[in-house]
Design a protein around this motif. Structure first.
Motif, PDB file in Angstrom:
ATOM      1  N   UNK A 144       0.840  -1.197   0.000  1.00  0.00           N
ATOM      2  CA  UNK A 144       0.000   0.000   0.000  1.00  0.00           C
ATOM      3  C   UNK A 144       0.874   1.247   0.000  1.00  0.00           C
ATOM      4  N   UNK A 145       0.398   2.292  -0.716  1.00  0.00           N
ATOM      5  CA  UNK A 145       1.135   3.548  -0.853  1.00  0.00           C
ATOM      6  C   UNK A 145       0.295   4.670  -0.261  1.00  0.00           C
ATOM      7  N   UNK A 149       1.031  13.297  -2.940  1.00  0.00           N
ATOM      8  CA  UNK A 149       1.350  13.620  -4.328  1.00  0.00           C
ATOM      9  C   UNK A 149       0.335  12.969  -5.254  1.00  0.00           C
ATOM     10  N   UNK A 150       0.156  13.547  -6.421  1.00  0.00           N
ATOM     11  CA  UNK A 150      -0.821  13.012  -7.363  1.00  0.00           C
ATOM     12  C   UNK A 150      -0.374  11.671  -7.938  1.00  0.00           C
ATOM     13  N   UNK A 151       0.933  11.487  -8.140  1.00  0.00           N
ATOM     14  CA  UNK A 151       1.443  10.258  -8.742  1.00  0.00           C
ATOM     15  C   UNK A 151       2.675   9.778  -7.986  1.00  0.00           C
ATOM     16  N   UNK A 152       3.019   8.547  -8.224  1.00  0.00           N
ATOM     17  CA  UNK A 152       4.270   7.996  -7.701  1.00  0.00           C
ATOM     18  C   UNK A 152       4.854   7.083  -8.776  1.00  0.00           C
ATOM     19  N   UNK A 153       6.181   6.836  -8.694  1.00  0.00           N
ATOM     20  CA  UNK A 153       6.865   6.008  -9.679  1.00  0.00           C
ATOM     21  C   UNK A 153       7.658   4.918  -8.971  1.00  0.00           C
ATOM     22  N   UNK A 154       7.953   3.859  -9.727  1.00  0.00           N
ATOM     23  CA  UNK A 154       8.759   2.738  -9.228  1.00  0.00           C
ATOM     24  C   UNK A 154       9.956   2.596 -10.157  1.00  0.00           C
ATOM     25  N   UNK A 155      11.141   2.740  -9.612  1.00  0.00           N
ATOM     26  CA  UNK A 155      12.390   2.724 -10.399  1.00  0.00           C
ATOM     27  C   UNK A 155      13.287   1.578  -9.957  1.00  0.00           C
ATOM     28  N   UNK A 156      14.189   1.170 -10.883  1.00  0.00           N
ATOM     29  CA  UNK A 156      15.241   0.180 -10.602  1.00  0.00           C
ATOM     30  C   UNK A 156      14.672  -1.172 -10.193  1.00  0.00           C
ATOM     31  N   UNK A 157      13.563  -1.572 -10.811  1.00  0.00           N
ATOM     32  CA  UNK A 157      12.954  -2.849 -10.487  1.00  0.00           C
ATOM     33  C   UNK A 157      13.839  -3.980 -11.011  1.00  0.00           C
ATOM     34  N   UNK A 158      14.108  -5.019 -10.225  1.00  0.00           N
ATOM     35  CA  UNK A 158      14.947  -6.139 -10.703  1.00  0.00           C
ATOM     36  C   UNK A 158      14.350  -6.803 -11.937  1.00  0.00           C
ATOM     37  N   UNK A 159      15.214  -7.389 -12.765  1.00  0.00           N
ATOM     38  CA  UNK A 159      14.759  -7.992 -14.021  1.00  0.00           C
ATOM     39  C   UNK A 159      13.880  -9.205 -13.786  1.00  0.00           C
ATOM     40  N   UNK A 161      11.512  -9.449 -11.681  1.00  0.00           N
ATOM     41  CA  UNK A 161      10.249  -9.015 -11.078  1.00  0.00           C
ATOM     42  C   UNK A 161       9.466  -8.143 -12.059  1.00  0.00           C
ATOM     43  N   UNK A 162       8.161  -8.161 -11.923  1.00  0.00           N
ATOM     44  CA  UNK A 162       7.273  -7.256 -12.662  1.00  0.00           C
ATOM     45  C   UNK A 162       6.365  -6.548 -11.658  1.00  0.00           C
ATOM     46  N   UNK A 163       5.743  -5.450 -12.100  1.00  0.00           N
ATOM     47  CA  UNK A 163       4.901  -4.673 -11.204  1.00  0.00           C
ATOM     48  C   UNK A 163       3.599  -4.308 -11.909  1.00  0.00           C
ATOM     49  N   UNK A 164       2.490  -4.362 -11.152  1.00  0.00           N
ATOM     50  CA  UNK A 164       1.185  -3.843 -11.584  1.00  0.00           C
ATOM     51  C   UNK A 164       0.856  -2.671 -10.662  1.00  0.00           C
ATOM     52  N   UNK A 165       0.765  -1.460 -11.215  1.00  0.00           N
ATOM     53  CA  UNK A 165       0.662  -0.231 -10.434  1.00  0.00           C
ATOM     54  C   UNK A 165      -0.775   0.289 -10.451  1.00  0.00           C
ATOM     55  N   UNK A 166      -1.303   0.640  -9.253  1.00  0.00           N
ATOM     56  CA  UNK A 166      -2.638   1.210  -9.089  1.00  0.00           C
ATOM     57  C   UNK A 166      -2.533   2.521  -8.317  1.00  0.00           C
ATOM     58  N   UNK A 167      -3.686   3.178  -8.066  1.00  0.00           N
ATOM     59  CA  UNK A 167      -3.659   4.502  -7.441  1.00  0.00           C
ATOM     60  C   UNK A 167      -3.083   4.471  -6.027  1.00  0.00           C
ATOM     61  N   UNK A 168      -3.513   3.519  -5.198  1.00  0.00           N
ATOM     62  CA  UNK A 168      -3.106   3.520  -3.791  1.00  0.00           C
ATOM     63  C   UNK A 168      -2.310   2.279  -3.393  1.00  0.00           C
ATOM     64  N   UNK A 169      -1.947   1.442  -4.354  1.00  0.00           N
ATOM     65  CA  UNK A 169      -1.119   0.269  -4.049  1.00  0.00           C
ATOM     66  C   UNK A 169      -0.501  -0.246  -5.338  1.00  0.00           C
ATOM     67  N   UNK A 170       0.490  -1.129  -5.196  1.00  0.00           N
ATOM     68  CA  UNK A 170       1.060  -1.811  -6.346  1.00  0.00           C
ATOM     69  C   UNK A 170       1.355  -3.257  -5.957  1.00  0.00           C
ATOM     70  N   UNK A 171       1.478  -4.120  -6.987  1.00  0.00           N
ATOM     71  CA  UNK A 171       1.695  -5.549  -6.779  1.00  0.00           C
ATOM     72  C   UNK A 171       3.008  -5.938  -7.441  1.00  0.00           C
ATOM     73  N   UNK A 172       3.930  -6.504  -6.655  1.00  0.00           N
ATOM     74  CA  UNK A 172       5.207  -6.999  -7.163  1.00  0.00           C
ATOM     75  C   UNK A 172       5.066  -8.492  -7.413  1.00  0.00           C
ATOM     76  N   UNK A 173       5.422  -8.943  -8.624  1.00  0.00           N
ATOM     77  CA  UNK A 173       5.344 -10.349  -9.006  1.00  0.00           C
ATOM     78  C   UNK A 173       6.757 -10.837  -9.315  1.00  0.00           C
TER      79      UNK A 173
END
Length: 618
Positions: A144-145, A149-159, A161-173
């Motif tokens: 949960x985030x 701020x209106x937006x947030x970003x996810x940087x330097x994600x390991x190769x 892993x993948x991410x699904x980004x939503x307004x108030x949370x994100x999912x790391x796979x």
């Protein structure tokens, strides 16, 4: 002589004391203002205004006004601060400091506002967790985030892993770790100038790849022309699967072990088919999708899919109100969105009953307008019309008792519900003089019985017979079909009106019209007509394919006077009218005629009328 000397001695003592007293008040007033006690300062300055003259009095007035302004600014500033309107509060505190730079309270509040505004503009960022641990088989992790701020970003994600980004949370796979050794890395979550590091680690242990399995509960989908949903269960030992090549006329919802495929309605006369595939690892399965055409066998469709909607209707019944209790209502509709209705109500109170005191007033209204189909059984009714009422007035000064008759415009609204194919109920509200003011409405209720109601089998039967006709018989018939029309109607004196007419299928039909002046108009014999209103109804007779003869009788009232200052009263009369209606096209009709006033007493010069109407259905 001794008295004069005594007076001089008294003034000699009083004047220095008065001057000394004023100097003391000036010092107290200025000290109160300097200490930001504006209430004290204003009171002292007002005291000086009473005891000084000339320039000193003018100075006292100015300073008293300044103190009063500071009191008002301080009150409004505190209110704005408490309601968190910091911009307004800051403006008012600065105005106080302009008048009194020594006001410590205003300075303190300005510091508080600066801190609050600075804090509000600072970015904030929070995560539900900053450490992720995965097993070698991989999986999902929800974070949960919390941020302003209106937006947030996810940087330097390991190769891996993948991410699904939503307004108030994100999912790391995280994918499967096929290495025997554990692995770890990190990524950053950023919002504005804030950054939070999230550490991620995964254990080792899987030394060799396992064969991917993938199976579906169904791989062939069939949809009817109206579309729908199909659920497919996905079974796989992979931690994830994907969907590719979805047809443009389908959508899907993806879950952990299933998908829901939604097919849109097919509005074409051609069936359609396509496919998409589901992939997991190195496995894929095709899913075939088929949908029937919008139009199947035109001769049997009505039998296979009977219509659920109620057919058209023409209903007549009773309607009652709180005051005008006795009335009737006629309504027609059901085929299209817009239909037609007309109602009339009256109290049936005689003038003698009002004069005797057994009743207070008599009220009569007629209104007409369209109905709008909201649901299969529910209709919205709106209408406009004319009404008048009689009531007893006492002129105590002149000792007279007389009846007053007043005309007014009517606006109505309500709902009609079809209980069955035979019976309908309706309820609504009637508003008097809606163009002048919003008065308490009269509530109405009614029950109607359907005179005409085509059931589904009749409708489908007629449609089937029509489809079986040859191509030549599909051309427009030379004779126009039956019609129901609603439009505008105007006369030389009563210029504003409505006109409804139905007919065409037989020799005899029906029409009704209502007109009113709604403004002053000078007519023959020098009389001043303040308002004139007429209502008439009667049959129409089909003369030819497009030409109809209209005959009718009715009732009218008018207020009149010899001049603007000499009001004569209200009179009523019977009317007779005759005219013709010509069907210009399947949509538009025009009509013209003559309206005769008091035809039962003498033959007066008629009023010429003209109108245009539009067919509600044809």
């Amino acid at each position: 002589m001794k008295q004069i000397i005594i007076i001089i001695i008294i003034f000699a003592f009083i004047l220095p004391f008065s001057a000394y007293s004023q100097v003391g008040i000036w010092e107290e007033a200025n000290q109160c203002f300097k200490l930001s006690d504006y209430v004290c300062a204003e009171a002292k300055y007002k005291e000086l205004i009473k005891s000084t003259i000339g320039e000193e009095k003018q100075i006292a007035i100015t300073k008293a006004q300044r103190a009063k302004k500071c009191i008002e600014n301080l009150k409004n500033a505190n209110l704005a601060f408490n309601s968190k309107n910091y911009t307004k509060a800051k403006e008012l505190y600065l105005a106080i400091l302009d008048s009194n730079p020594n006001d410590d309270n205003a300075k303190s509040q300005l510091d508080n506002i600066s801190n609050l505004l600075k804090k509000a503009t600072e970015n904030s960022l929070g995560l539900s967790k900053t450490q992720i641990y995965q097993r070698s088989s991989g999986g999902n992790e929800y974070i949960n985030v919390t941020t302003n701020s209106k937006t947030y970003t996810i940087d330097l994600l390991p190769s891996w892993c993948t991410v699904q980004k939503y307004d108030s949370y994100f999912v790391i796979n995280c994918s499967i770790n096929y290495q025997s050794t554990a692995r770890s890395d990190y990524f950053n979550v950023k919002a504005g100038d804030k950054t939070i590091r999230v550490n991620i680690s995964q254990e080792g242990g899987v030394t060799q790849k396992t064969e991917t399995n993938l199976s579906l509960s169904k791989a062939n989908l069939y949809f009817l022309k109206n579309g729908g949903d199909e659920n497919i269960i996905v079974t796989t030992n992979n931690n994830n699967f994907s969907i590719e090549l979805i047809p443009s006329w389908c959508t899907f919802q993806k879950f952990s072990n299933s998908i829901i495929v939604t097919c849109l309605q097919n509005n074409t006369n051609q069936s359609r088919s396509d496919w998409f595939k589901i992939t997991a690892g190195n496995k894929e399965v095709k899913v075939y999708v088929n949908q029937e055409a919008s139009v199947t066998n035109s001769y049997t469709e009505s039998v296979k899919t009977p219509r659920k909607k109620l057919g058209s209707f023409s209903s007549i019944g009773f309607q009652s109100g709180e005051i005008a209790k006795y009335g009737f209502i006629y309504e027609r509709g059901g085929i299209k969105t817009v239909g037609f209705r007309i109602s009339a109500r009256t109290s049936l109170t005689s003038e003698q009953d009002i004069l005797n005191g057994t009743a207070t007033k008599n009220k009569t209204e007629i209104e007409l307008g369209p109905n709008f189909r909201i649901l299969n059984r529910l209709y919205l009714n709106i209408g406009f019309g004319y009404g008048y009422y009689e009531r007893l007035l006492n002129n105590d000064f002149a000792g007279d008792v007389f009846l007053e008759k007043t005309g007014y415009s009517v606006a109505t609204t309500g709902l009609m519900f079809r209980i069955s194919r035979a019976i309908n109920i309706n309820g609504g509200a009637s508003f008097m003089d809606i163009e002048k003011d919003f008065y308490k409405p009269e509530f109405t209720f009614g029950v109607t019985y359907n005179l005409k109601n085509k059931n589904d089998s009749e409708i489908n039967s007629s449609q089937t017979q029509q489809k079986r006709k040859s191509v030549s018989s599909r051309n427009y018939k030379s004779n126009l079909s039956s019609f129901s029309s609603l439009g505008f109607y105007s006369g030389k004196n009563a210029k504003y009106g409505l006109f409804y007419e139905t007919g065409g299928s037989r020799v005899t039909g029906f029409h009704i019209s209502a007109r009113t002046s709604l403004k002053e108009e000078t007519v023959i014999n020098g009389q001043l007509i303040l308002n004139r209103s007429e209502l008439e109804l009667g049959p129409n007779f089909k003369m030819s394919n497009r030409l109809y003869l209209n005959l009718g009788v009715g009732y009218g009232i008018y207020d009149y006077g010899l001049s603007n200052d000499i009001y004569m009263g209200t009179d009523d009369y019977f009317t007779a009218n005759a005219g013709i209606m010509f069907r210009v096209s399947k949509v538009i009709n025009i009509n013209a005629g003559y309206s005769f006033e008091n035809f039962d007493i003498e033959y007066n010069k008629p009023e010429m009328t003209f109108g245009i109407s539009f067919n509600i259905w044809d």
